[in-house]
Write a protein that holds these residues in place. Structure first.
Motif, PDB file in Angstrom:
ATOM      1  N   SER A  94      33.866 -12.795 -37.183  1.00  0.00           N
ATOM      2  CA  SER A  94      33.380 -11.411 -37.194  1.00  0.00           C
ATOM      3  C   SER A  94      33.347 -10.793 -35.799  1.00  0.00           C
ATOM      4  O   SER A  94      33.296  -9.577 -35.647  1.00  0.00           O
ATOM      5  N   LEU A  95      33.362 -11.648 -34.757  1.00  0.00           N
ATOM      6  CA  LEU A  95      33.347 -11.131 -33.382  1.00  0.00           C
ATOM      7  C   LEU A  95      34.743 -10.799 -32.872  1.00  0.00           C
ATOM      8  O   LEU A  95      34.886 -10.141 -31.834  1.00  0.00           O
ATOM      9  N   SER A  96      35.765 -11.281 -33.563  1.00  0.00           N
ATOM     10  CA  SER A  96      37.142 -11.073 -33.110  1.00  0.00           C
ATOM     11  C   SER A  96      37.438  -9.593 -32.902  1.00  0.00           C
ATOM     12  O   SER A  96      37.172  -8.753 -33.764  1.00  0.00           O
ATOM     13  N   GLY A  97      37.978  -9.286 -31.719  1.00  0.00           N
ATOM     14  CA  GLY A  97      38.335  -7.911 -31.395  1.00  0.00           C
ATOM     15  C   GLY A  97      37.210  -7.081 -30.817  1.00  0.00           C
ATOM     16  O   GLY A  97      37.442  -5.951 -30.384  1.00  0.00           O
ATOM     17  N   THR A  98      35.992  -7.615 -30.773  1.00  0.00           N
ATOM     18  CA  THR A  98      34.853  -6.851 -30.259  1.00  0.00           C
ATOM     19  C   THR A  98      34.772  -6.953 -28.740  1.00  0.00           C
ATOM     20  O   THR A  98      35.347  -7.860 -28.130  1.00  0.00           O
ATOM     21  N   LYS A  99      34.011  -6.039 -28.163  1.00  0.00           N
ATOM     22  CA  LYS A  99      33.767  -6.075 -26.716  1.00  0.00           C
ATOM     23  C   LYS A  99      32.528  -6.940 -26.454  1.00  0.00           C
ATOM     24  O   LYS A  99      31.480  -6.450 -26.045  1.00  0.00           O
ATOM     25  N   THR A 100      32.682  -8.231 -26.726  1.00  0.00           N
ATOM     26  CA  THR A 100      31.605  -9.188 -26.462  1.00  0.00           C
ATOM     27  C   THR A 100      31.907  -9.908 -25.152  1.00  0.00           C
ATOM     28  O   THR A 100      33.027 -10.381 -24.944  1.00  0.00           O
ATOM     29  N   GLY A 101      30.925  -9.988 -24.283  1.00  0.00           N
ATOM     30  CA  GLY A 101      31.102 -10.632 -22.984  1.00  0.00           C
ATOM     31  C   GLY A 101      30.522 -12.038 -22.972  1.00  0.00           C
ATOM     32  O   GLY A 101      29.691 -12.392 -23.812  1.00  0.00           O
ATOM     33  N   ILE A 102      30.965 -12.830 -22.023  1.00  0.00           N
ATOM     34  CA  ILE A 102      30.396 -14.157 -21.791  1.00  0.00           C
ATOM     35  C   ILE A 102      30.087 -14.283 -20.296  1.00  0.00           C
ATOM     36  O   ILE A 102      30.975 -14.124 -19.454  1.00  0.00           O
ATOM     37  N   GLY A 147      35.159  -8.470 -23.977  1.00  0.00           N
ATOM     38  CA  GLY A 147      34.231  -8.109 -22.910  1.00  0.00           C
ATOM     39  C   GLY A 147      34.478  -8.952 -21.668  1.00  0.00           C
ATOM     40  O   GLY A 147      35.334  -9.850 -21.682  1.00  0.00           O
ATOM     41  N   PRO A 148      33.755  -8.688 -20.583  1.00  0.00           N
ATOM     42  CA  PRO A 148      33.916  -9.512 -19.374  1.00  0.00           C
ATOM     43  C   PRO A 148      33.674 -10.983 -19.684  1.00  0.00           C
ATOM     44  O   PRO A 148      32.885 -11.321 -20.569  1.00  0.00           O
ATOM     45  N   SER A 149      34.354 -11.851 -18.959  1.00  0.00           N
ATOM     46  CA  SER A 149      34.264 -13.295 -19.198  1.00  0.00           C
ATOM     47  C   SER A 149      34.184 -13.974 -17.839  1.00  0.00           C
ATOM     48  O   SER A 149      35.197 -14.134 -17.166  1.00  0.00           O
ATOM     49  N   GLU A 150      32.968 -14.349 -17.431  1.00  0.00           N
ATOM     50  CA  GLU A 150      32.764 -14.754 -16.035  1.00  0.00           C
ATOM     51  C   GLU A 150      31.857 -15.961 -15.890  1.00  0.00           C
ATOM     52  O   GLU A 150      30.837 -16.061 -16.565  1.00  0.00           O
ATOM     53  N   PRO A 151      32.202 -16.855 -14.941  1.00  0.00           N
ATOM     54  CA  PRO A 151      31.228 -17.854 -14.511  1.00  0.00           C
ATOM     55  C   PRO A 151      30.314 -17.219 -13.473  1.00  0.00           C
ATOM     56  O   PRO A 151      30.720 -16.271 -12.782  1.00  0.00           O
ATOM     57  N   THR A 172      26.494  -0.379 -18.940  1.00  0.00           N
ATOM     58  CA  THR A 172      27.626   0.458 -18.506  1.00  0.00           C
ATOM     59  C   THR A 172      28.698   0.583 -19.586  1.00  0.00           C
ATOM     60  O   THR A 172      29.658   1.314 -19.414  1.00  0.00           O
ATOM     61  N   GLY A 173      28.542  -0.176 -20.681  1.00  0.00           N
ATOM     62  CA  GLY A 173      29.524  -0.103 -21.752  1.00  0.00           C
ATOM     63  C   GLY A 173      30.689  -1.051 -21.595  1.00  0.00           C
ATOM     64  O   GLY A 173      31.644  -1.004 -22.375  1.00  0.00           O
ATOM     65  N   SER A 174      30.650  -1.924 -20.576  1.00  0.00           N
ATOM     66  CA  SER A 174      31.734  -2.907 -20.415  1.00  0.00           C
ATOM     67  C   SER A 174      31.782  -3.864 -21.598  1.00  0.00           C
ATOM     68  O   SER A 174      32.830  -4.424 -21.907  1.00  0.00           O
TER      69      SER A 174
END
Length: 487
Positions: A94-102, A147-151, A172-174
């Protein structure tokens, strides 16, 4: 382990520190006087997680050969990001394609040196297995989220700084949603040796926060993840909500006595910023999960920073009078050690569990308070016994939601603080009536795993049900055979 096991350890006042297991390294080989011998340490303790090397690569579409060359922090990240999505009540699909960040506190665990010592040939995926950024990137790729994907690596404050990053990105809507947390593994003895020589570690392997016997911290492993969404959207979706982030801030101490020495002025400014952003009366905060490493110098510095900050906050609120010591102080490090990259999220999960169970758990190993800690005429006291977490009341006698803060300070000077509030739903749920039926949806990749989930559900209900849930537990237990037959 899971949050239920974690809570049982906390409320059971359990000290989880053990001798370094042989699966990591033979501590006897490195044991000695660090002041007299090169590359020796008299520290043989730590908090270790079981199964740090366990991973199901095929589940994530990764070959066993590639998985072997993946840093365990990458493996744990993928596993626990999946677990937190499930816990939030979502399917990964269900998260596929969403602007979800890690955003996850993770770094170099030293796994590359183990690969080198084992004389394993370099492969094309050796580099992706070691680079910290690939951990969150792998999971974003696997889930197909944008969404952003960062360590995040700010030493001991990494996982709380990761939360600050996620909050900013959502604002900010990222990204629309974010998965945040931290992972810490202890695979090689080098940091044990270095931190011991720097005078940071406890020789007896006990983190004695705020105690007169405080003599350093003990290192610990762990992984924790949280799923963040805007409150309005979480309510609209009918999500179960553990708590609400009211405010967060991060800063750096700038110049202090040394690179690794804490700066109380910077700590105080950090707290003031967080609570002003939270927009709550500082007198309504009734618990602080401190950084609380258990060092003779650091503990009093942190207390002084807290006192300075809350004195200023009280003045800003228009009342400097402290009626009572109503704000408890504690440190999860006394139970599980200092989780370094995951320390902040461990403390935050502890606070959320305390809110859920309306209980403040004992901070261990503090029979006699450090004489340099003065709490008189302050709102603070040290939680030295497990007790009910009572709500505070406003001027009209109405119970306020439980409010708390979590501090995390990096040894390079990067600090973070998060303000948490108990979630109280505006919609009152109907009371559960004995005999009512409820549908519980379980999902798994295959039949064996589905059966195991069903068993775990039954066991959990039996173990954690109180009187009000007895009939539900009984009904489910009676229906267990029928359900297993249908599986």
């Amino acid at each position: 382990g899971d949050v239920n096991e974690f809570w049982k350890s906390l409320v059971g006042e359990k000290d989880c520190i053990v001798e370094i297991p042989r699966e990591r390294w033979d501590w006897r080989e490195y044991y000695g006087d660090p002041n007299q011998e090169e590359n020796k340490t008299n520290i043989k303790w730590g908090g270790f997680i079981e199964g740090a090397d366990e991973f199901d690569p095929l589940f994530f579409g990764i070959s066993p050969r590639e998985a072997m060359l993946m840093d365990p922090q990458q493996r744990l990240l993928m596993t626990y990001v999946w677990k937190v999505i499930e816990d939030a009540g979502y399917s990964a699909k269900s998260l596929s394609g969403t602007k979800t960040g890690i955003f996850v506190g993770t770094g170099d665990s030293g796994y590359s040196s183990l690969i080198s010592r084992a004389n394993i040939a370099i492969e094309g995926y050796t580099s992706t297995g070691i680079v910290p950024s690939v951990g969150p990137n792998r999971m974003s790729y696997f889930l197909n989220i944008h969404g952003p994907s960062e360590p995040v690596e700010t030493a001991c404050s990494s996982s709380l700084v990761a939360i600050c990053r996620a909050i900013g990105a959502i604002e900010t809507g990222s990204c629309e949603m974010a998965i945040v947390g931290g992972i810490n593994t202890i695979l090689t003895p080098e940091f044990h040796i270095s931190f011991n020589k720097a005078g940071m570690l406890s020789e007896d392997g006990r983190c004695k926060t705020f105690s007169s016997r405080a003599n350093g911290y003990v290192r610990g492993e762990g992984v924790g993840m949280l799923f963040l969404k805007k409150l309005k959207e979480a309510e609209h979706a009918g999500d179960h909500i553990y708590g609400v982030i009211r405010g967060a801030s991060e800063n750096h101490g700038g110049r202090a006595n040394s690179l690794t020495a804490p700066n109380p002025k910077a700590q105080a400014e950090l707290l003031q910023t967080a609570y002003l952003r939270a927009g709550i009366d500082p007198r309504t905060v009734s618990y602080i999960e401190t950084h609380g490493t258990g060092t003779e110098l650091g503990d009093p510095v942190e207390i002084n920073g807290l006192k300075t900050a809350f004195k200023e906050l009280y003045q800003s609120a228009g009342d400097t009078h402290v009626l009572s010591a109503h704000c408890g102080l504690g440190s999860v490090k006394t139970n599980i050690g200092h989780l370094e990259l995951a320390a902040g999220v461990a403390g935050l999960i502890k606070v959320l569990l305390q809110m859920k169970h309306k209980t403040l758990v004992k901070s261990l190993h503090c029979d006699d308070i450090n004489p340099y800690i003065e709490l008189e005429n302050s709102p603070f006291y040290i939680v030295r016994e497990t007790k009910k977490w009572e709500p505070l009341y406003d001027s009209e006698g109405k119970a306020l939601p439980l409010r708390a803060g979590v501090s995390s300070f990096g040894f390079g000077g990067a600090n973070a603080h998060v303000v948490i509030e108990e979630y109280i739903s505006a919609q009152k749920r109907d009371a559960i009536v004995p005999g009512d039926r409820a549908l519980i949806v379980l999902s798994a990749r295959n039949e064996d795993r589905l059966r195991e989930k069903a068993r775990q559900l039954f066991d959990a209900i039996q173990e954690y049900s109180d009187g009000n849930l007895f009939d539900i537990a009984y009904t489910l237990q009676v229906g267990r055979e029928a359900l297993e037959e249908r599986l």
